[in-house]
Design an enzyme around this catalytic site. Structure first.
Site, PDB file in Angstrom:
ATOM      1  N   ILE A 289       7.899  -2.682   1.964  1.00  0.00           N
ATOM      2  CA  ILE A 289       7.113  -3.902   1.781  1.00  0.00           C
ATOM      3  C   ILE A 289       7.746  -5.049   2.575  1.00  0.00           C
ATOM      4  O   ILE A 289       8.790  -5.589   2.197  1.00  0.00           O
ATOM      5  CB  ILE A 289       6.990  -4.260   0.280  1.00  0.00           C
TER       6      ILE A 289
ATOM      7  N   GLN B 254      16.641   0.316  31.228  1.00  0.00           N
ATOM      8  CA  GLN B 254      17.065   1.150  32.370  1.00  0.00           C
ATOM      9  C   GLN B 254      17.325   0.296  33.617  1.00  0.00           C
ATOM     10  O   GLN B 254      18.331   0.467  34.298  1.00  0.00           O
ATOM     11  CB  GLN B 254      15.976   2.202  32.649  1.00  0.00           C
TER      12      GLN B 254
ATOM     13  N   LEU C 230       0.844  -1.202   0.000  1.00  0.00           N
ATOM     14  CA  LEU C 230       0.000   0.000   0.000  1.00  0.00           C
ATOM     15  C   LEU C 230       0.883   1.257   0.000  1.00  0.00           C
ATOM     16  O   LEU C 230       0.713   2.161  -0.817  1.00  0.00           O
ATOM     17  CB  LEU C 230      -0.903  -0.013   1.248  1.00  0.00           C
TER      18      LEU C 230
ATOM     19  N   GLY D  27      -5.002  -6.393  10.607  1.00  0.00           N
ATOM     20  CA  GLY D  27      -3.540  -6.347  10.758  1.00  0.00           C
ATOM     21  C   GLY D  27      -3.131  -5.695  12.067  1.00  0.00           C
ATOM     22  O   GLY D  27      -2.168  -6.116  12.715  1.00  0.00           O
ATOM     23  N   ARG D  28      -3.865  -4.666  12.466  1.00  0.00           N
ATOM     24  CA  ARG D  28      -3.502  -3.923  13.682  1.00  0.00           C
ATOM     25  C   ARG D  28      -3.647  -4.791  14.934  1.00  0.00           C
ATOM     26  O   ARG D  28      -2.943  -4.580  15.923  1.00  0.00           O
ATOM     27  CB  ARG D  28      -4.335  -2.634  13.755  1.00  0.00           C
TER      28      ARG D  28
ATOM     29  N   GLU E  14       1.663  -0.314   9.927  1.00  0.00           N
ATOM     30  CA  GLU E  14       0.215  -0.611   9.904  1.00  0.00           C
ATOM     31  C   GLU E  14      -0.603   0.509  10.563  1.00  0.00           C
ATOM     32  O   GLU E  14      -1.636   0.261  11.193  1.00  0.00           O
ATOM     33  CB  GLU E  14      -0.062  -1.998  10.484  1.00  0.00           C
TER      34      GLU E  14
HETATM   35  N1  CAA Z   1     -12.940  -0.397   6.767  1.00  0.00           N
HETATM   36  C1  CAA Z   1     -13.617  -0.242   5.596  1.00  0.00           C
HETATM   37  N2  CAA Z   1     -13.729   0.954   4.957  1.00  0.00           N
HETATM   38  C2  CAA Z   1     -13.141   2.019   5.536  1.00  0.00           C
HETATM   39  C3  CAA Z   1     -12.424   1.935   6.745  1.00  0.00           C
HETATM   40  C4  CAA Z   1     -12.335   0.654   7.378  1.00  0.00           C
HETATM   41  N3  CAA Z   1     -11.676   0.483   8.516  1.00  0.00           N
HETATM   42  N4  CAA Z   1     -11.933   3.149   7.058  1.00  0.00           N
HETATM   43  C5  CAA Z   1     -12.344   3.998   6.089  1.00  0.00           C
HETATM   44  N5  CAA Z   1     -13.074   3.304   5.170  1.00  0.00           N
HETATM   45  C6  CAA Z   1     -13.744   3.837   3.980  1.00  0.00           C
HETATM   46  C7  CAA Z   1     -14.600   5.049   4.368  1.00  0.00           C
HETATM   47  O1  CAA Z   1     -15.895   4.627   4.793  1.00  0.00           O
HETATM   48  C8  CAA Z   1     -14.655   5.816   3.055  1.00  0.00           C
HETATM   49  O2  CAA Z   1     -15.625   5.229   2.222  1.00  0.00           O
HETATM   50  P1  CAA Z   1     -16.640   6.117   1.325  1.00  0.00           P
HETATM   51  O3  CAA Z   1     -15.799   6.680   0.217  1.00  0.00           O
HETATM   52  O4  CAA Z   1     -17.664   5.147   0.823  1.00  0.00           O
HETATM   53  O5  CAA Z   1     -17.201   7.171   2.222  1.00  0.00           O
HETATM   54  C9  CAA Z   1     -13.286   5.540   2.435  1.00  0.00           C
HETATM   55  O6  CAA Z   1     -12.769   4.362   3.077  1.00  0.00           O
HETATM   56  C10 CAA Z   1     -12.304   6.685   2.688  1.00  0.00           C
HETATM   57  O7  CAA Z   1     -12.224   6.891   4.079  1.00  0.00           O
HETATM   58  P2  CAA Z   1     -11.646   8.233   4.729  1.00  0.00           P
HETATM   59  O8  CAA Z   1     -12.296   9.402   4.040  1.00  0.00           O
HETATM   60  O9  CAA Z   1     -11.775   8.123   6.200  1.00  0.00           O
HETATM   61  O10 CAA Z   1     -10.124   8.182   4.269  1.00  0.00           O
HETATM   62  P3  CAA Z   1      -8.933   9.151   4.613  1.00  0.00           P
HETATM   63  O11 CAA Z   1      -8.233   9.486   3.361  1.00  0.00           O
HETATM   64  O12 CAA Z   1      -9.393  10.266   5.506  1.00  0.00           O
HETATM   65  O13 CAA Z   1      -7.933   8.148   5.405  1.00  0.00           O
HETATM   66  C11 CAA Z   1      -6.951   7.107   7.299  1.00  0.00           C
HETATM   67  C12 CAA Z   1      -8.250   7.604   6.588  1.00  0.00           C
HETATM   68  C13 CAA Z   1      -7.437   6.526   8.614  1.00  0.00           C
HETATM   69  C14 CAA Z   1      -5.988   8.231   7.564  1.00  0.00           C
HETATM   70  C15 CAA Z   1      -6.305   6.007   6.436  1.00  0.00           C
HETATM   71  O14 CAA Z   1      -5.752   6.561   5.259  1.00  0.00           O
HETATM   72  C16 CAA Z   1      -5.228   5.232   7.165  1.00  0.00           C
HETATM   73  O15 CAA Z   1      -5.531   4.318   7.930  1.00  0.00           O
HETATM   74  N6  CAA Z   1      -3.949   5.562   6.916  1.00  0.00           N
HETATM   75  C17 CAA Z   1      -2.834   4.758   7.434  1.00  0.00           C
HETATM   76  C18 CAA Z   1      -2.427   3.751   6.401  1.00  0.00           C
HETATM   77  C19 CAA Z   1      -1.603   2.639   7.006  1.00  0.00           C
HETATM   78  O16 CAA Z   1      -1.947   2.070   8.033  1.00  0.00           O
HETATM   79  N7  CAA Z   1      -0.531   2.277   6.324  1.00  0.00           N
HETATM   80  C20 CAA Z   1       0.315   1.185   6.700  1.00  0.00           C
HETATM   81  C21 CAA Z   1       0.574   0.321   5.487  1.00  0.00           C
HETATM   82  S1  CAA Z   1       1.039  -1.366   5.755  1.00  0.00           S
HETATM   83  C22 CAA Z   1       2.581  -1.365   6.412  1.00  0.00           C
HETATM   84  O17 CAA Z   1       2.772  -0.756   7.405  1.00  0.00           O
HETATM   85  C23 CAA Z   1       3.700  -2.121   5.754  1.00  0.00           C
HETATM   86  C24 CAA Z   1       3.813  -3.551   6.078  1.00  0.00           C
HETATM   87  O18 CAA Z   1       4.175  -4.330   5.215  1.00  0.00           O
HETATM   88  C25 CAA Z   1       3.558  -4.071   7.448  1.00  0.00           C
END
Ligand code: CAA
Length: 387
Positions: A158, A342, A125, A243-244, A369
């Site tokens: 990734i 510590q 992602l 995942g969280r 995540e």
């Molecule tokens: N489940 C299902 N749908 C969801 C949801 C959930 N938990 N959360 C939001 N949505 C939906 C919303 O309902 C919305 O849908 P509609 O368009 O139909 O209204 C859509 O998704 C967009 O939602 P938001 O407007 O709330 O989105 P946003 O742009 O404001 O972002 C955020 C919200 C919470 C900041 C989100 O972008 C986020 O969680 N960011 C962090 C990303 C992350 O965790 N990245 C880690 C990647 S993995 C990794 O770490 C690497 C690895 O390999 C381990």
């Protein structure tokens, strides 16, 4: 309310603990030092059912529940965080994502080898310029007249990228639609157009391979779209909710290991003619560690319980419970490992003991995540209903 575990849950906890203590703990420091991917151990964990715990048996998994997954993750993380990182991405971000959103044919083809541990799965992602703001992704999948897609772009951080056979990828198919323009794809890393880029030199979880990946005119057919076109962002968010819980479990395991080492040291180490654990300043640390550890442990189990309820038909989401668990557990792990170093003094700072590794490994749980700031945002948005 019944706080007792079932026989199946106790059985997988015991299998994971046994493997973790006998096969992982003795080599964790070596893998941390070399940064080598622990392939043989991961294969064996697959054989024990640990790489697809919640995956039904018919798709190659252990067919167990979310509580079992938490208990097993805690045991593996208590021995080594890097092993548990590989396990968590394979189990949750890859397998559970496909189980929830893939077709029957896709599940048969792409879940079985990964859930059984014969091969490794990954989740893509994040990009170099977009982490928390996931919809700012630039990776594009352009639809062709025959219904296939051509993918170009980069993904970064990734987990298991250098060794993964299959990757659940999120790419923008309709940029004007922002979150509603993202589509999920199944990527076979053996196909032309897929490349691994630089490996990330990391502070901790050094034996988990993490790299950039790049797509150059990578072609994917319509049969490898996961879920509906334009639903990718919701799929990513739903998968990350699960995942969280995995990362919260990892943080609990790591914190427990640091806490137990601290208890032993506080009893054994003498200063001013007494065990240091008899001094009130050390006792206060131990009491605070225990409170944070228990809170993290039970909030993580509550999140797993909430996930099960939702998946068994209660409806709704378990986003808040998962975010509360991850935030509490990761901050507890950071604080507990800090205090553990510590209490151990010079020995805590030395590579002769695992405390400095625990301390370095803990930091990532507050970042990947979804950072602690994103968890707070998710919790507050869900609680207030405001944006
Ligand atoms: N489940 C299902 N749908 C969801 C949801 C959930 N938990 N959360 C939001 N949505 C939906 C919303 O309902 C919305 O849908 P509609 O368009 O139909 O209204 C859509 O998704 C967009 O939602 P938001 O407007 O709330 O989105 P946003 O742009 O404001 O972002 C955020 C919200 C919470 C900041 C989100 O972008 C986020 O969680 N960011 C962090 C990303 C992350 O965790 N990245 C880690 C990647 S993995 C990794 O770490 C690497 C690895 O390999 C381990």
């Amino acid at each position: 309310m019944d706080f007792r575990y079932t026989d199946d849950q106790l059985a997988i906890q015991s299998v994971a603990r046994d493997f973790a203590q006998k096969r992982i703990a003795p080599v964790a420091a070596e893998f941390d030092k070399s940064g080598e991917f622990p392939l043989e151990n991961i294969r064996e964990m697959g054989g024990l059912g640990l790489m697809g715990i919640e995956v039904p048996v018919e798709y190659g998994g252990a067919g167990m529940d979310s509580i079992s997954y938490v208990l097993a993750m805690i045991e593996i993380a208590a021995a080594d965080c890097a092993h548990s990182t590989i396990m968590s991405v394979n189990n949750t971000l890859y397998c559970n994502g496909l189980l929830k959103f893939a077709t029957e044919e896709q599940k048969q083809k792409y879940v079985r080898p990964i859930a059984s541990g014969q091969a490794i799965g990954a989740f893509a992602l994040t990009e170099p310029q977009s982490g928390s703001d996931a919809t700012a992704m630039r990776c594009r999948a352009v639809k062709q007249v025959d219904g296939s897609f051509v993918i170009n772009g980069k993904k970064s951080w990734i987990t298991s990228g250098p060794v993964a056979k299959y990757i659940l990828l999120f790419a923008m198919t309709e940029p004007d639609k922002h979150a509603r323009g993202v589509t999920a794809f199944l990527i076979d890393t053996a196909r032309a157009g897929f490349h691994c880029g630089k490996t990330e030199p990391k502070l901790g979880i050094r034996a988990s391979a993490t790299c950039e990946i790049e797509f150059q005119d990578y072609r994917v057919g319509p049969e490898d779209v996961i879920g509906e076109e334009g639903h990718g962002f919701k799929i990513a968010m739903g998968v990350l909710d699960a995942g969280r819980i995995g990362i919260a479990s990892q943080a609990v395991g790591l914190a427990r290991a640091a806490y137990e080492a601290t208890l032993t040291y506080a009893r054994d180490r003498k200063a001013f003619g007494q065990a240091i654990g008899s001094f009130q300043m050390i006792q206060a640390k131990i009491a605070d560690m225990k409170c944070k550890l228990d809170a993290a442990h039970w909030l993580t189990l509550r999140a797993a319980f909430a996930k099960q309820q939702v998946e068994h038909g209660a409806g709704g989401r378990f986003s808040t419970e998962a975010a509360v668990a991850k935030l509490t557990a990761s901050e507890a792990a950071m604080w507990i490992t800090h205090q553990a170093v510590q209490v151990h003094g010079g020995m805590g700072y030395s590579k002769e003991m695992p405390l400095e590794r625990y301390f370095r490994d803990a930091k990532i749980t507050e970042i990947y995540e979804g950072t602690s700031e994103i968890q707070r945002l998710v919790i507050a948005r869900n609680e207030t209903g405001l944006r």
